[in-house]
Design a protein around this motif. Structure first.
Motif, mmCIF file in Angstrom:
data_model
loop_
_atom_site.group_PDB
_atom_site.id
_atom_site.type_symbol
_atom_site.label_atom_id
_atom_site.label_comp_id
_atom_site.label_asym_id
_atom_site.label_seq_id
_atom_site.Cartn_x
_atom_site.Cartn_y
_atom_site.Cartn_z
ATOM 1 N N SER A 72 32.699 34.557 55.441
ATOM 2 C CA SER A 72 32.827 34.345 56.883
ATOM 3 C C SER A 72 31.964 35.350 57.637
ATOM 4 N N GLN A 73 31.372 34.892 58.730
ATOM 5 C CA GLN A 73 30.580 35.774 59.585
ATOM 6 C C GLN A 73 31.454 36.787 60.314
ATOM 7 N N ASN A 74 32.770 36.515 60.396
ATOM 8 C CA ASN A 74 33.651 37.330 61.227
ATOM 9 C C ASN A 74 34.510 38.306 60.428
ATOM 10 N N LYS A 75 34.525 38.199 59.111
ATOM 11 C CA LYS A 75 35.412 39.032 58.303
ATOM 12 C C LYS A 75 34.650 40.235 57.747
ATOM 13 N N GLU A 76 34.709 41.322 58.477
ATOM 14 C CA GLU A 76 34.008 42.514 58.012
ATOM 15 C C GLU A 76 34.631 43.049 56.725
ATOM 16 N N TRP A 77 35.975 43.021 56.646
ATOM 17 C CA TRP A 77 36.630 43.534 55.446
ATOM 18 C C TRP A 77 36.159 42.801 54.197
ATOM 19 N N ALA A 78 35.943 41.468 54.317
ATOM 20 C CA ALA A 78 35.491 40.695 53.161
ATOM 21 C C ALA A 78 34.088 41.114 52.744
ATOM 22 N N ALA A 79 33.195 41.308 53.731
ATOM 23 C CA ALA A 79 31.834 41.730 53.420
ATOM 24 C C ALA A 79 31.823 43.108 52.763
ATOM 25 N N ARG A 80 32.647 44.033 53.274
ATOM 26 C CA ARG A 80 32.692 45.381 52.723
ATOM 27 C C ARG A 80 33.206 45.400 51.289
ATOM 28 N N LEU A 81 34.070 44.430 50.924
ATOM 29 C CA LEU A 81 34.659 44.372 49.584
ATOM 30 C C LEU A 81 33.962 43.355 48.691
ATOM 31 N N ASN A 82 32.757 42.924 49.090
ATOM 32 C CA ASN A 82 31.955 41.979 48.306
ATOM 33 C C ASN A 82 32.652 40.622 48.175
ATOM 34 N N TYR A 83 33.285 40.184 49.223
ATOM 35 C CA TYR A 83 33.874 38.857 49.372
ATOM 36 C C TYR A 83 34.898 38.514 48.268
ATOM 37 N N PRO A 84 36.024 39.230 48.252
ATOM 38 C CA PRO A 84 37.069 38.899 47.271
ATOM 39 C C PRO A 84 37.770 37.586 47.628
ATOM 40 N N LYS A 85 38.415 36.991 46.653
ATOM 41 C CA LYS A 85 39.246 35.817 46.878
ATOM 42 C C LYS A 85 40.676 36.283 47.151
ATOM 43 N N THR A 86 41.414 35.554 47.984
ATOM 44 C CA THR A 86 42.807 35.881 48.277
ATOM 45 C C THR A 86 43.658 34.627 48.175
ATOM 46 N N GLY A 87 44.965 34.832 47.964
ATOM 47 C CA GLY A 87 45.846 33.682 47.878
ATOM 48 C C GLY A 87 47.230 34.067 47.416
ATOM 49 N N ILE A 88 47.918 33.120 46.803
ATOM 50 C CA ILE A 88 49.281 33.343 46.337
ATOM 51 C C ILE A 88 49.497 32.606 45.029
ATOM 52 N N SER A 89 50.299 33.215 44.159
ATOM 53 C CA SER A 89 50.618 32.634 42.855
ATOM 54 C C SER A 89 52.106 32.336 42.774
ATOM 55 N N PHE A 90 52.429 31.159 42.237
ATOM 56 C CA PHE A 90 53.802 30.768 41.954
ATOM 57 C C PHE A 90 53.951 30.717 40.435
ATOM 58 N N GLY A 91 54.935 31.433 39.892
ATOM 59 C CA GLY A 91 55.011 31.547 38.445
ATOM 60 C C GLY A 91 56.384 31.289 37.861
ATOM 61 N N TYR A 92 56.386 30.809 36.622
ATOM 62 C CA TYR A 92 57.600 30.659 35.807
ATOM 63 C C TYR A 92 57.372 31.428 34.518
ATOM 64 N N THR A 93 58.338 32.280 34.136
ATOM 65 C CA THR A 93 58.223 33.080 32.931
ATOM 66 C C THR A 93 59.462 32.909 32.073
ATOM 67 N N ASP A 94 59.264 32.591 30.805
ATOM 68 C CA ASP A 94 60.318 32.588 29.792
ATOM 69 C C ASP A 94 60.062 33.797 28.912
ATOM 70 N N PHE A 95 60.971 34.780 28.936
ATOM 71 C CA PHE A 95 60.734 36.045 28.267
ATOM 72 C C PHE A 95 60.920 35.995 26.753
ATOM 73 N N GLY A 96 61.327 34.843 26.206
ATOM 74 C CA GLY A 96 61.435 34.700 24.758
ATOM 75 C C GLY A 96 62.831 34.877 24.212
ATOM 76 N N ASN A 97 63.818 35.005 25.098
ATOM 77 C CA ASN A 97 65.220 35.066 24.687
ATOM 78 C C ASN A 97 66.041 34.538 25.862
ATOM 79 N N SER A 98 66.300 33.236 25.853
ATOM 80 C CA SER A 98 66.930 32.589 27.013
ATOM 81 C C SER A 98 68.314 33.112 27.300
ATOM 82 N N GLU A 99 69.049 33.505 26.283
ATOM 83 C CA GLU A 99 70.444 33.915 26.474
ATOM 84 C C GLU A 99 70.565 35.328 27.028
ATOM 85 N N LYS A 100 69.761 36.269 26.512
ATOM 86 C CA LYS A 100 69.944 37.674 26.850
ATOM 87 C C LYS A 100 68.931 38.218 27.863
#
Length: 425
Positions: A72-100
């Motif tokens: 973006s022409q207007n995002k100085e922070w992005a230019a200074r950080l070499n244009y990182p990507k941003t967003g959000i992650s939704f996750g499901y984790t099974d730790f390998g022992n469902s009961e405990k």
């Protein structure tokens, strides 16, 4: 006044971060802020959190990330950080022992940077910080050996390195290696936390083909501003396994420093905190106060307080701030008792008596009594990209004694910026 927890408000802050980083954009730059989607499969190992921790099989994770580019022409922070990507992650984790150990459902805002670009094409670092719902917790009788998690809502953190293996116009197939962490920020004990190592296969799918992007990199002038910041925090923690009811930690802090190129914020300041748990333990003349420091009862309020100095660093990403503080406790007299309670242990004799052994006041105690840390997210009411003279924010942070969680905190603050100084060509 006691609150059940502050994680509900943190989730609201997370949703604000999600909206701001994934969907909020100006019409003039929408072409260059196209969305992408990343379905991801991870396998890994849940590390033992304590002695006799329940045995776990292969850990399995499913994540869906939604993000955007920030050309973006207007995002100085992005230019200074070499244009990182941003967003959000939704996750499901099974730790390998469902009961405990059970499963986790996570939501983590993230930022992703290109690293070593001049040497290795397609190498990226992604860091996410958010919250998780855990469906299995420690129980004194039925699940006594899982001392990792004792609350349903927990802080979550992930850090992954990704390598683009194959690319097409719309899809990048990626291999990743990384680390995941879940804990409750010392709001209930025991809280050893769950740590995992994992590998992943994912596909970054662009909403638009990369060839459709049109972007001319802006040339921002170097600039700096001095600032003053004041905040009030309302935290929450427990004292020990025997004093395991959530109580408040009240804090105020003031800092000053410099904002460089409207992106990097550095400064230093002073903090003051009052621990309700410390006050009640002293007021009630509990065992260790009566035995070791009876004079504390003459001024329970004073001995339940802490003050110190801190250095602060922060990344300013439009409305979002990612903050890390490192501090020095000048005065924290009650931590001696805190340490002895939490680092001690007990065992039963053959005659049925229980022997309590206090934590040793060794060199490690001296370091943790002295060093404080603070990590979290802030949401600014007005975009920092516009360098407003006045701003206000809310924040969600974990405060720690060195690397061990001390309390979880929500805060509100005010920032004042002084005159902007630009370096002319």
């Amino acid at each position: 006044m006691h609150y059940k927890n502050y994680f509900g408000l943190f989730i609201v802050l997370t949703i604000i971060v999600f909206y701001q980083n994934c969907f909020s954009q100006t019409p003039s730059t929408s072409e260059n802020n196209s969305l992408f989607f990343i379905p991801e499969i991870l396998i890994g190992k849940t590390l033992e959190a304590n002695t006799d921790f329940p045995e776990t099989k292969l850990q399995k994770n499913l994540f869906l990330s939604i993000g955007r580019y920030n050309f973006s022409q207007n995002k100085e922070w992005a230019a200074r950080l070499n244009y990182p990507k941003t967003g959000i992650s939704f996750g499901y984790t099974d730790f390998g022992n469902s009961e405990k150990v059970g499963q986790a459902y996570s939501i983590l805002p993230f930022i992703e940077f290109s690293i070593l670009k001049s040497h290795i094409e397609g190498l990226n670092l992604q860091i996410g910080f958010g919250s998780s719902y855990m469906n299995t917790q420690y129980e004194e009788i039925s699940n006594e050996f899982n001392r990792a998690i004792t609350t349903k809502i927990n802080w979550s953190f992930r850090s992954f390195v990704y390598y683009d293996m194959f690319k097409s116009n719309a899809t990048d197939w990626r291999f990743g290696l990384g680390y995941l962490h879940h804990s409750n920020g010392h709001t209930n004990l025991p809280n050893q936390g769950l740590n995992s190592l994992a590998a992943s296969i994912s596909a970054k799918i662009d909403h638009k083909k990369s060839s459709s992007y049109t972007f001319e990199e802006p040339n921002f002038r170097a600039k700096s501003q001095m600032y003053f910041d004041f905040r009030f925090g309302l935290g929450q923690n427990v004292l020990s396994t025997h004093f395991n009811t959530k109580k408040e930690v009240y804090s105020i802090a003031a800092s000053a420093g410099k904002i460089i190129n409207n992106t990097f914020k550095f400064g230093g300041g002073f903090y003051y905190r009052f621990y309700e748990h410390y006050y009640d333990y002293i007021k009630n003349n509990e065992a260790l106060v009566a035995e070791q420091v009876p004079h504390f009862t003459d001024n329970p309020y004073g001995y339940a307080t802490t003050f110190g100095l801190f250095a602060t660093s922060e990344l300013l990403l439009d409305h979002i701030g990612i903050e890390f503080n490192l501090g020095l406790n000048i005065y924290k007299p009650f931590y001696k008792i805190d340490w002895q309670l939490n680092q001690g242990y007990s065992y039963d004799l053959e005659n049925g008596e229980t022997v309590e052994v206090l934590g040793e006041l060794d060199w490690y105690y001296e370091i943790k009594r002295t060093v404080s840390a603070r990590l979290g997210l802030k949401y600014y009411l007005w975009s920092t990209n516009k360098a407003p003279k006045y701003n206000a924010y809310i924040g969600a942070h974990i405060n720690a004694n060195l690397g061990q969680a001390d309390f979880t905190e929500l805060s509100i603050g005010y920032e004042y910026r002084f005159g902007l100084k630009e370096k002319h060509k």
